[in-house]
Each structure stands twice: as structure tokens, then as C-alpha cells.
Scaffold this active site. Structure first.
Site, PDB file in Angstrom:
ATOM      1  N   GLU A  69       0.924  -1.231   0.043  1.00 41.62           N
ATOM      2  CA  GLU A  69      -0.180   0.016  -0.171  1.00 41.62           C
ATOM      3  C   GLU A  69       0.889   1.178   0.098  1.00 41.62           C
ATOM      4  O   GLU A  69       1.883   1.433   0.889  1.00 41.62           O
ATOM      5  CB  GLU A  69      -0.860  -0.142   1.260  1.00 41.62           C
ATOM      6  CG  GLU A  69      -1.612   1.170   1.386  1.00 41.62           C
ATOM      7  CD  GLU A  69      -2.344   1.765   0.226  1.00 41.62           C
ATOM      8  OE1 GLU A  69      -3.406   0.735  -0.194  1.00 41.62           O
ATOM      9  OE2 GLU A  69      -2.358   2.822  -0.265  1.00 41.62           O
ATOM     10  N   ASP A  96       5.412   2.396  -2.842  1.00 45.46           N
ATOM     11  CA  ASP A  96       4.933   1.951  -4.410  1.00 45.46           C
ATOM     12  C   ASP A  96       5.148   0.750  -4.817  1.00 45.46           C
ATOM     13  O   ASP A  96       6.314   0.347  -4.718  1.00 45.46           O
ATOM     14  CB  ASP A  96       5.377   3.229  -5.289  1.00 45.46           C
ATOM     15  CG  ASP A  96       4.829   3.288  -6.496  1.00 45.46           C
ATOM     16  OD1 ASP A  96       4.447   2.050  -7.083  1.00 45.46           O
ATOM     17  OD2 ASP A  96       4.938   4.325  -6.961  1.00 45.46           O
ATOM     18  N   ASP A 118      -7.080   2.817  -8.283  1.00 46.91           N
ATOM     19  CA  ASP A 118      -7.590   4.183  -8.640  1.00 46.91           C
ATOM     20  C   ASP A 118      -7.637   3.990 -10.272  1.00 46.91           C
ATOM     21  O   ASP A 118      -6.501   3.792 -10.979  1.00 46.91           O
ATOM     22  CB  ASP A 118      -6.431   4.984  -8.248  1.00 46.91           C
ATOM     23  CG  ASP A 118      -6.187   5.248  -6.667  1.00 46.91           C
ATOM     24  OD1 ASP A 118      -7.609   5.347  -6.133  1.00 46.91           O
ATOM     25  OD2 ASP A 118      -5.276   4.840  -6.101  1.00 46.91           O
ATOM     26  N   ASP A 154     -15.126  -0.802 -10.124  1.00 42.77           N
ATOM     27  CA  ASP A 154     -16.798  -0.317 -10.425  1.00 42.77           C
ATOM     28  C   ASP A 154     -16.512   0.759 -11.841  1.00 42.77           C
ATOM     29  O   ASP A 154     -17.521   1.072 -12.222  1.00 42.77           O
ATOM     30  CB  ASP A 154     -17.000   0.803  -9.199  1.00 42.77           C
ATOM     31  CG  ASP A 154     -15.793   1.843  -9.188  1.00 42.77           C
ATOM     32  OD1 ASP A 154     -14.634   1.470  -8.879  1.00 42.77           O
ATOM     33  OD2 ASP A 154     -16.230   3.150  -9.467  1.00 42.77           O
ATOM     34  N   THR A 190     -14.595  -6.057  -0.817  1.00 46.21           N
ATOM     35  CA  THR A 190     -13.585  -4.896  -0.260  1.00 46.21           C
ATOM     36  C   THR A 190     -14.442  -3.694   0.337  1.00 46.21           C
ATOM     37  O   THR A 190     -15.680  -3.605   0.011  1.00 46.21           O
ATOM     38  CB  THR A 190     -12.672  -4.314  -1.430  1.00 46.21           C
ATOM     39  OG1 THR A 190     -13.473  -3.314  -2.345  1.00 46.21           O
ATOM     40  CG2 THR A 190     -12.035  -5.654  -2.161  1.00 46.21           C
ATOM     41  N   GLU A 193     -15.958  -1.931  -2.669  1.00 45.50           N
ATOM     42  CA  GLU A 193     -17.064  -2.847  -3.418  1.00 45.50           C
ATOM     43  C   GLU A 193     -18.301  -2.521  -2.512  1.00 45.50           C
ATOM     44  O   GLU A 193     -19.324  -2.577  -3.208  1.00 45.50           O
ATOM     45  CB  GLU A 193     -16.365  -4.225  -3.417  1.00 45.50           C
ATOM     46  CG  GLU A 193     -17.376  -5.113  -4.005  1.00 45.50           C
ATOM     47  CD  GLU A 193     -16.664  -6.539  -4.401  1.00 45.50           C
ATOM     48  OE1 GLU A 193     -15.445  -6.588  -3.542  1.00 45.50           O
ATOM     49  OE2 GLU A 193     -17.129  -7.186  -4.946  1.00 45.50           O
TER      50      GLU A 193
HETATM   51  C1  LIG Z   1      -9.076   3.380  -4.781  1.00 47.79           C
HETATM   52  S1  LIG Z   1      -8.431   2.323  -3.330  1.00 47.79           S
HETATM   53  C2  LIG Z   1      -9.029   0.796  -3.162  1.00 47.79           C
HETATM   54  C3  LIG Z   1      -8.685   0.259  -1.911  1.00 47.79           C
HETATM   55  C4  LIG Z   1      -9.330  -1.276  -1.458  1.00 47.79           C
HETATM   56  N1  LIG Z   1      -8.528  -2.235  -2.658  1.00 47.79           N
HETATM   57  C5  LIG Z   1     -10.892  -1.591  -1.835  1.00 47.79           C
HETATM   58  O1  LIG Z   1     -11.268  -1.751  -3.001  1.00 47.79           O
HETATM   59  O2  LIG Z   1     -11.521  -0.705  -1.092  1.00 47.79           O
HETATM   60  C6  LIG Z   1      -7.025   2.282  -4.248  1.00 47.79           C
HETATM   61  C7  LIG Z   1      -5.679   1.947  -3.333  1.00 47.79           C
HETATM   62  O3  LIG Z   1      -4.451   1.622  -3.902  1.00 47.79           O
HETATM   63  C8  LIG Z   1      -3.383   2.297  -3.368  1.00 47.79           C
HETATM   64  N2  LIG Z   1      -2.468   2.509  -4.423  1.00 47.79           N
HETATM   65  C9  LIG Z   1      -2.388   3.242  -5.750  1.00 47.79           C
HETATM   66  N3  LIG Z   1      -1.356   3.143  -6.415  1.00 47.79           N
HETATM   67  C10 LIG Z   1      -0.536   2.277  -5.706  1.00 47.79           C
HETATM   68  C11 LIG Z   1       0.784   1.888  -6.128  1.00 47.79           C
HETATM   69  N4  LIG Z   1       1.546   2.050  -6.955  1.00 47.79           N
HETATM   70  N5  LIG Z   1       1.373   0.749  -5.038  1.00 47.79           N
HETATM   71  C12 LIG Z   1       0.592   0.438  -4.038  1.00 47.79           C
HETATM   72  N6  LIG Z   1      -0.696   1.054  -3.567  1.00 47.79           N
HETATM   73  C13 LIG Z   1      -1.290   1.848  -4.756  1.00 47.79           C
HETATM   74  C14 LIG Z   1      -3.883   3.511  -2.837  1.00 47.79           C
HETATM   75  O4  LIG Z   1      -3.040   4.201  -1.998  1.00 47.79           O
HETATM   76  C15 LIG Z   1      -5.316   3.292  -2.417  1.00 47.79           C
HETATM   77  O5  LIG Z   1      -5.363   2.821  -1.185  1.00 47.79           O
END
Ligand SMILES: C[S@@+](CC[C@H](N)C(=O)[O-])C[C@H]1O[C@@H](n2cnc3c(N)ncnc32)[C@H](O)[C@@H]1O
Length: 224
Positions: A69, A96, A118, A154, A190, A193
Site C-alpha cells: 500500500e 509504491d 485508482d 466499479d 472490499t 466494493e
Molecule cells: C481506490 S483504493 C481501493 C482500496 C481497496 N482495494 C478497496 O477496494 O476498498 C486504491 C488503493 O490503491 C493504493 N495504490 C495506488 N497506487 C498504488 C501503487 N502504485 N502501489 C501501492 N498501492 C497503490 C492507493 O493508495 C489506495 O489505497
């Protein structure tokens, strides 16, 4: 959706290491590699607060789960939940994924989860989408052959973009559902979700297999 900076969570992340690996420390990197090599291990990239992975880890205690994360506040919240669960088969690394992948050259995962990544709709952010070319190449390097990426979203545009890119890189599509309602056995809801389902948004799900045909280097654009 932005998560507000929470000092307690960032502090927690900096203090508790029982279930956390860090790239800042060589011993910790070695422990990470041992964790992944010692058992069948699945990786979730962007777990958010960890609801999904904790559910799976509780039900499948003979498998290891690693979450990566990027966001420090979210990582701290997720780590605290992992610590409180007392599960030994789930660990977190806060960075990352692209940076982490440099340290994963000697290990292979049994599966990767991309849940509600994202969408990054702006063109200039294309390379940060977790299904953009560079990421797909990294996934092909760290995933065992004939194993899968489990993808849910989504977002219609991000779904179309991702599906096309998986096709371009010859990931074999073995499951497709554009209105995914009933969870498979090897799946869990999640946080995102739950929210989107509550709003009546259709969940799109793909399962992609890595095969001998999967491309593991970036495809150069046709210049003609
Ligand atoms: C929209 S949230 C979805 C969280 C969870 N998977 C859910 O479905 O409830 C996307 C997550 O991906 C993380 N994220 C985005 N790019 C990333 C990367 N390159 N490496 C690790 N985490 C990342 C963001 O910080 C965020 O917490």
C-alpha cells in the site's frame, strides 16, 4: 476518494514491525523474500484498509498474503488491523508497488489481486494506472506461469482500458463478469466494493492467466 492524513496512523506505521516489511532495511527485505518463498503467497496491490485480505487470510491460513500500500495513513490503518487480527499469514509493505518490484526478482507469487485500483483518468497519469504497460510487465515477471491476476473495478472506462491492455499483453482472459454480484469462494468484499454495490454500481471482474504467450517487456508503439 481521498483519505485524510491521520498522524496516529503514520506514527503507528513507523513503530510497529511485527507484521510489516520495509525496503529501508536489508534484514527486512530478506524476511520479505523468505515470507514469499516459504509458502504459496498472494499479493494485493492497493489493499486500502485491509478488509478483503484479512477475510481471505482468516479463511485460508495455509496460504501467505502480502499487501503493498502506497499511502502512509491507509497503510497505518491497515497494519493496525493486521496486528489486531493475530493472523500470522498476512504482512504489509508500505511503498509504491513499482519500487517494491525491484526487490522481487527472486520470488514468484501464486496470484495478484487488483481491487478497485485508482482509475487515474487523466491522460498524463496513464503510466500510474496499475494496469498500464510497465505494471503489466512487472506482474508477468513476479507471477508463476498458469497463475492469475484477479481484477475488480466499479469504473467502466478503467475497466475497458484494463481489459484492452491485458489483451495487448496476451494475458489469457479466463473469467469475465460485467455485473459481478455473488462472490466466488476465493474472494471477499472490499471497502470500495461495499460502497459501490450500495450505490447500485455494477462491479466488473476479470481473471487473467499468465501463460507462455504473455508478453514480459513493454510493447513499443508503432511509429508509422
Ligand atoms: C481506490 S483504493 C481501493 C482500496 C481497496 N482495494 C478497496 O477496494 O476498498 C486504491 C488503493 O490503491 C493504493 N495504490 C495506488 N497506487 C498504488 C501503487 N502504485 N502501489 C501501492 N498501492 C497503490 C492507493 O493508495 C489506495 O489505497
Amino acid at each position: 476518494m481521498r483519505t485524510k492524513y491521520k498522524p496516529w496512523a503514520v506514527q503507528y506505521l513507523s513503530e510497529y514491525f511485527e507484521n510489516q516489511f520495509t525496503l529501508e532495511n536489508e534484514e527486512s527485505i530478506k524476511s520479505l523474500v523468505d515470507f514469499v518463498s516459504s509458502k504459496d503467497t498472494y499479493l494485493e496491490i492497493g489493499p486500502g484498509k485491509g478488509q478483503f485480505i484479512l477475510n481471505l487470510a482468516k479463511r485460508y491460513q495455509n496460504i501467505n498474503f502480502l499487501v503493498c500500500e502506497l499511502n502512509k495513513t491507509i497503510s497505518g490503518i491497515c497494519l493496525k488491523k493486521i496486528d489486531e487480527s493475530d493472523l500470522k499469514n498476512v504482512k504489509l509493505i508500505s511503498c509504491d508497488f513499482y519500487k517494491l518490484s525491484e526487490f522481487l526478482k527472486t520470488v514468484k507469487f501464486c496470484g495478484l489481486f487488483l481491487n478497485f485500483s485508482d482509475p487515474r483518468p487523466k491522460k498524463r497519469h496513464t503510466n500510474r494506472r496499475l494496469t498500464s504497460d510497465n505494471f503489466l510487465v512487472e506482474y508477468s515477471k513476479i507471477l508463476k506461469n498458469n497463475h492469475y491476476i484477479y481484477f475488480k473495478t466499479d469504473n467502466d472506462k478503467f475497466y475497458e482500458y484494463s481489459k484492452e491492455n491485458f489483451e495487448r499483453y496476451n494475458w489469457k482472459q479466463i473469467y469475465i463478469n460485467e455485473d459481478y454480484k455473488n462472490l466466488d469462494d476465493f474472494d471477499a468484499e472490499t471497502e470500495f466494493e461495499m460502497k459501490f454495490k450500495g450505490e447500485g454500481v455494477k462491479i466488473k471482474r476479470l481473471i487473467l492467466e499468465k501463460t507462455d504467450a504473455t508478453i514480459n517487456n513493454v510493447i513499443e508503439e508503432d511509429k508509422n
